[in-house]
Write a protein that holds these residues in place. Structure first.
Motif, mmCIF file in Angstrom:
data_model
loop_
_atom_site.group_PDB
_atom_site.id
_atom_site.type_symbol
_atom_site.label_atom_id
_atom_site.label_comp_id
_atom_site.label_asym_id
_atom_site.label_seq_id
_atom_site.Cartn_x
_atom_site.Cartn_y
_atom_site.Cartn_z
ATOM 1 N N CYS A 13 -0.125 -6.346 0.947
ATOM 2 C CA CYS A 13 0.786 -7.636 1.249
ATOM 3 C C CYS A 13 1.703 -7.423 2.422
ATOM 4 C CB CYS A 13 1.701 -8.222 0.101
ATOM 5 S SG CYS A 13 0.725 -9.032 -1.265
ATOM 6 N N LEU A 14 1.677 -5.967 2.844
ATOM 7 C CA LEU A 14 2.607 -5.668 4.029
ATOM 8 C C LEU A 14 1.789 -5.801 5.164
ATOM 9 C CD1 LEU A 14 4.219 -2.472 2.378
ATOM 10 C CD2 LEU A 14 5.255 -4.727 2.593
ATOM 11 N N LYS A 15 2.473 -6.463 6.421
ATOM 12 C CA LYS A 15 1.886 -6.487 7.419
ATOM 13 C C LYS A 15 2.298 -5.594 8.788
ATOM 14 C CE LYS A 15 1.365 -11.270 6.519
ATOM 15 N NZ LYS A 15 1.678 -12.653 6.948
ATOM 16 N N SER A 16 1.493 -4.775 9.155
ATOM 17 C CA SER A 16 1.716 -4.160 10.386
ATOM 18 C C SER A 16 2.486 -4.539 11.426
ATOM 19 C CB SER A 16 0.388 -3.249 11.004
ATOM 20 O OG SER A 16 0.910 -2.431 11.854
ATOM 21 N N GLY A 17 3.553 -4.110 11.886
ATOM 22 C CA GLY A 17 4.301 -4.612 12.804
ATOM 23 C C GLY A 17 5.367 -5.753 12.502
ATOM 24 N N ALA A 45 19.058 1.089 0.579
ATOM 25 C CA ALA A 45 17.624 0.641 0.313
ATOM 26 C C ALA A 45 16.722 1.586 1.007
ATOM 27 C CB ALA A 45 17.376 -0.825 0.637
ATOM 28 N N TYR A 46 15.677 1.854 0.283
ATOM 29 C CA TYR A 46 14.769 2.563 0.935
ATOM 30 C C TYR A 46 13.158 2.094 0.834
ATOM 31 C CZ TYR A 46 18.168 6.340 1.342
ATOM 32 O OH TYR A 46 19.475 6.947 1.700
ATOM 33 N N LEU A 47 12.182 2.419 1.398
ATOM 34 C CA LEU A 47 10.947 2.299 1.423
ATOM 35 C C LEU A 47 10.278 3.427 1.128
ATOM 36 C CD1 LEU A 47 8.473 0.098 1.179
ATOM 37 C CD2 LEU A 47 8.324 0.751 3.654
ATOM 38 N N ALA A 48 9.631 3.805 -0.060
ATOM 39 C CA ALA A 48 9.122 5.206 -0.402
ATOM 40 C C ALA A 48 7.594 4.862 -0.141
ATOM 41 C CB ALA A 48 9.534 5.492 -1.708
ATOM 42 N N LEU A 49 7.027 5.707 0.394
ATOM 43 C CA LEU A 49 5.498 5.682 0.711
ATOM 44 C C LEU A 49 4.914 7.167 -0.003
ATOM 45 C CD1 LEU A 49 5.737 4.982 4.616
ATOM 46 C CD2 LEU A 49 5.336 3.250 2.526
ATOM 47 N N TYR A 50 3.825 6.643 -0.546
ATOM 48 C CA TYR A 50 3.043 7.421 -1.454
ATOM 49 C C TYR A 50 1.445 7.480 -0.697
ATOM 50 C CZ TYR A 50 6.579 7.052 -4.762
ATOM 51 O OH TYR A 50 7.705 7.162 -5.652
ATOM 52 N N ASN A 89 5.633 0.191 10.026
ATOM 53 C CA ASN A 89 4.788 0.729 10.929
ATOM 54 C C ASN A 89 3.611 1.287 10.620
ATOM 55 O OD1 ASN A 89 5.355 3.183 9.218
ATOM 56 N ND2 ASN A 89 7.000 3.747 10.536
ATOM 57 N N GLU A 90 2.760 1.949 11.395
ATOM 58 C CA GLU A 90 1.315 2.293 11.008
ATOM 59 C C GLU A 90 1.512 3.275 9.988
ATOM 60 O OE1 GLU A 90 -1.624 1.245 11.869
ATOM 61 O OE2 GLU A 90 -0.529 -0.439 13.153
ATOM 62 N N ASN A 91 2.280 4.047 9.813
ATOM 63 C CA ASN A 91 2.331 5.203 8.742
ATOM 64 C C ASN A 91 2.529 4.569 7.485
ATOM 65 O OD1 ASN A 91 4.646 6.907 6.920
ATOM 66 N ND2 ASN A 91 3.115 8.564 8.183
#
Length: 138
Positions: A13-17, A45-50, A89-91
């Motif tokens: 559901c997340l959109k790049s940019g 708040a944080y966005l944690a990426l796996y 972002n792209e990451n």
């Protein structure tokens, strides 16, 4: 004590940019139930990426933490609000899993309550002045 509140996100559901606004209300109390001002150790708040993870769900260390720059405002009855925004972002788009995480701060508080948490896609509006005079000579 120190800790966090986390919610898994549907990464599809997340959109790049895209820019997302994140808001939450929180209240910190001591062992007697009295309100505490967090001072410089407020929830964040944080966005944690796996990007990769093993089969064991308990061994999923997030490999990238993106802090959401945010502002704190004091509300009523001991509640405060956290508001910030984050551009995906792209990451983030290459992650296999993502969580929205609220860390409670660096102090050892008795209890931290969260309420009214939201993450909304911000719509960007272009402001264009299309008004102009049409000159007609009679």
């Amino acid at each position: 004590g120190k800790g966090w509140l986390a919610q898994w996100l549907d990464i599809t559901c997340l959109k790049s940019g895209a820019e997302y606004q994140i808001t939450a209300s929180y209240r910190i109390v001591d062992e007697n139930g009295l309100n505490i001002d967090c001072g410089t150790s407020c929830p964040a708040a944080y966005l944690a990426l796996y990007h990769e993870y093993p089969d064991d769900v308990n061994k999923w260390p997030a490999d990238r933490w993106i802090e959401v720059p945010s502002n704190k405002a004091t509300l009523t009855d001991g509640w405060s609000s956290l508001t910030g925004s984050l551009v995906i972002n792209e990451n983030a788009m290459t992650a296999r899993k993502a969580q929205l995480v609220f860390k409670t701060g660096s102090k050892d508080y008795s209890k931290v309550y969260f309420d009214d948490i939201s993450m909304h896609l911000q719509t960007r509006q272009s402001i264009v002045d299309v008004s102009f005079d049409i000159g007609l000579n009679g």
